[in-house]
Motif scaffolding. Structure first.
Motif, PDB file in Angstrom:
ATOM      1  N   MET A 236       9.719  48.718  49.874  1.00 24.17           N
ATOM      2  CA  MET A 236       8.697  48.690  48.833  1.00 24.17           C
ATOM      3  C   MET A 236       7.535  49.605  49.201  1.00 24.17           C
ATOM      4  N   ARG A 237       7.131  49.569  50.464  1.00 22.32           N
ATOM      5  CA  ARG A 237       6.054  50.446  50.919  1.00 22.32           C
ATOM      6  C   ARG A 237       6.432  51.906  50.738  1.00 22.32           C
TER       7      ARG A 237
ATOM      8  N   PRO B  35       6.754  39.641  67.132  1.00 26.55           N
ATOM      9  CA  PRO B  35       5.819  40.090  68.172  1.00 26.55           C
ATOM     10  C   PRO B  35       6.203  41.475  68.670  1.00 26.55           C
ATOM     11  N   ARG B  36       5.210  42.307  68.875  1.00 33.33           N
ATOM     12  CA  ARG B  36       5.469  43.683  69.277  1.00 33.33           C
ATOM     13  C   ARG B  36       4.317  44.160  70.155  1.00 33.33           C
ATOM     14  N   SER B  37       4.510  45.284  70.778  1.00 32.93           N
ATOM     15  CA  SER B  37       3.456  45.838  71.618  1.00 32.93           C
ATOM     16  C   SER B  37       2.319  46.354  70.751  1.00 32.93           C
TER      17      SER B  37
ATOM     18  N   ARG C 200       3.009  50.750  63.060  1.00 27.57           N
ATOM     19  CA  ARG C 200       3.411  50.139  61.786  1.00 27.57           C
ATOM     20  C   ARG C 200       2.291  50.257  60.756  1.00 27.57           C
ATOM     21  N   ILE C 201       1.062  49.999  61.184  1.00 29.47           N
ATOM     22  CA  ILE C 201      -0.061  50.079  60.267  1.00 29.47           C
ATOM     23  C   ILE C 201      -0.413  51.531  59.964  1.00 29.47           C
ATOM     24  N   ASP C 202      -0.334  52.400  60.968  1.00 27.10           N
ATOM     25  CA  ASP C 202      -0.610  53.819  60.720  1.00 27.10           C
ATOM     26  C   ASP C 202       0.280  54.379  59.627  1.00 27.10           C
ATOM     27  N   ASP C 203       1.519  53.876  59.558  1.00 28.31           N
ATOM     28  CA  ASP C 203       2.444  54.359  58.534  1.00 28.31           C
ATOM     29  C   ASP C 203       1.989  53.985  57.122  1.00 28.31           C
ATOM     30  N   LEU C 204       1.156  52.932  57.006  1.00 31.94           N
ATOM     31  CA  LEU C 204       0.645  52.518  55.707  1.00 31.94           C
ATOM     32  C   LEU C 204      -0.499  53.400  55.213  1.00 31.94           C
TER      33      LEU C 204
ATOM     34  N   ASP D 190      -5.399  44.308  56.584  1.00 26.85           N
ATOM     35  CA  ASP D 190      -4.872  45.670  56.599  1.00 26.85           C
ATOM     36  C   ASP D 190      -4.785  46.218  55.179  1.00 26.85           C
ATOM     37  N   CYS D 191      -4.076  47.311  55.022  1.00 28.13           N
ATOM     38  CA  CYS D 191      -3.959  48.013  53.737  1.00 28.13           C
ATOM     39  C   CYS D 191      -5.330  48.384  53.178  1.00 28.13           C
TER      40      CYS D 191
END
Length: 261
Positions: free
Chosen positions: A32-33, A72-74, A81-85, A141-142
């Motif tokens: 969707m993103r 959970p992630r580093s 992930r957020i930069d991609d948004l 975010d977003c």
């Protein structure tokens, strides 16, 4: 036109983007993103599209990010992930055409952020807004750190972020996050009416005004006066301005009229 979880319909210069995962309350997932990112890029290139509507399929707008897809992630993975948004968020907020969000049901998390990126939010009485990030140990975010304080003010933004409480359409309207409240049956028709009205606004003047307003809270008076001068110089040279002056002199109605109910 479709792109996985996103439906795109263009009619009479208005592009309607429909989040299409009703079984998951239109939770925002990677397809969707990507669909939103691709749609906004296409719209930016297509000058025949003069207004955009965001809506959710079914009885909800968007329940936020798909928590089932989170793990959970580093710190680096989370940041990536957020930069991609961010390219999509920036493109939507800065889009030089009117954006109307038609909100029914839940607008949670990233769904609330997505609505805040619009110029106008039309909601039903059953719409519910929430920034629940802190409940799952995350931050908004977003683009919400940018849009939320600008829309509701810093104190109310802290209230919504720190308490993670849900607010209804009436309270959201009192805060300034909702422009109008419409019945569920009337929601989409009113969004289209507003979009079609704004689509007739002089495009250069609208785009320049939106850009200046987006910059206003981060600029000083001298900077904004310079922006005003440059923008007005551009607007004065457009055919839309010349035509509007001529129509005024001839006592003809303006092409742009707000779609009052």
């Amino acid at each position: 036109m479709t792109h996985d979880q996103l439906l795109v319909d263009v009619k009479d210069g208005v592009a309607t983007l429909t989040l299409n995962r009703p079984e998951r309350k239109n939770a925002l997932d990677l397809p969707m993103r990507d669909g939103l990112d691709d749609a906004i890029r296409r719209i930016r290139r297509d000058r025949d599209i003069r207004a955009v509507i965001l809506r959710g399929e079914g009885d909800n707008f968007c329940s936020g990010g798909d928590v089932r897809g989170m793990s959970p992630r580093s710190a680096e993975e989370g940041r990536n992930r957020i930069d991609d948004l961010h390219p999509f968020v920036s493109a939507l907020v800065d889009l030089d055409r009117p954006v109307i969000a038609a909100v029914d049901g839940v607008a949670y998390g990233a769904g609330f952020s997505l609505a805040l990126a619009a110029d106008f939010v039309i909601a039903t009485p059953r719409a519910r807004f929430c920034m629940p990030f802190i409940k799952i140990g995350l931050v908004p975010d977003c683009g919400a750190f940018y849009t939320l304080p600008r829309v509701v003010g810093l104190s109310r933004a802290k209230d919504l972020v720190f308490t993670a409480r849900e607010i209804g359409a009436d309270e959201a309207q009192r805060m300034g996050a909702v422009f109008e409240i419409q019945s569920p049956e009337r929601l989409c028709a009113r969004a289209v009416q507003i979009a079609q009205s704004l689509a007739r606004a002089p495009s250069t003047a609208f785009g320049l005004s939106k850009r200046a307003l987006n910059m206003s809270l981060g600029s000083d008076l001298r900077t904004l006066l310079e922006i005003e001068s440059v923008a007005q110089g551009i607007a004065c040279s457009t055919e839309a301005h010349r035509d509007a002056v001529q129509r005024f002199m001839e006592k003809l109605p303006a092409h742009f009229q707000w779609a009052a109910e």
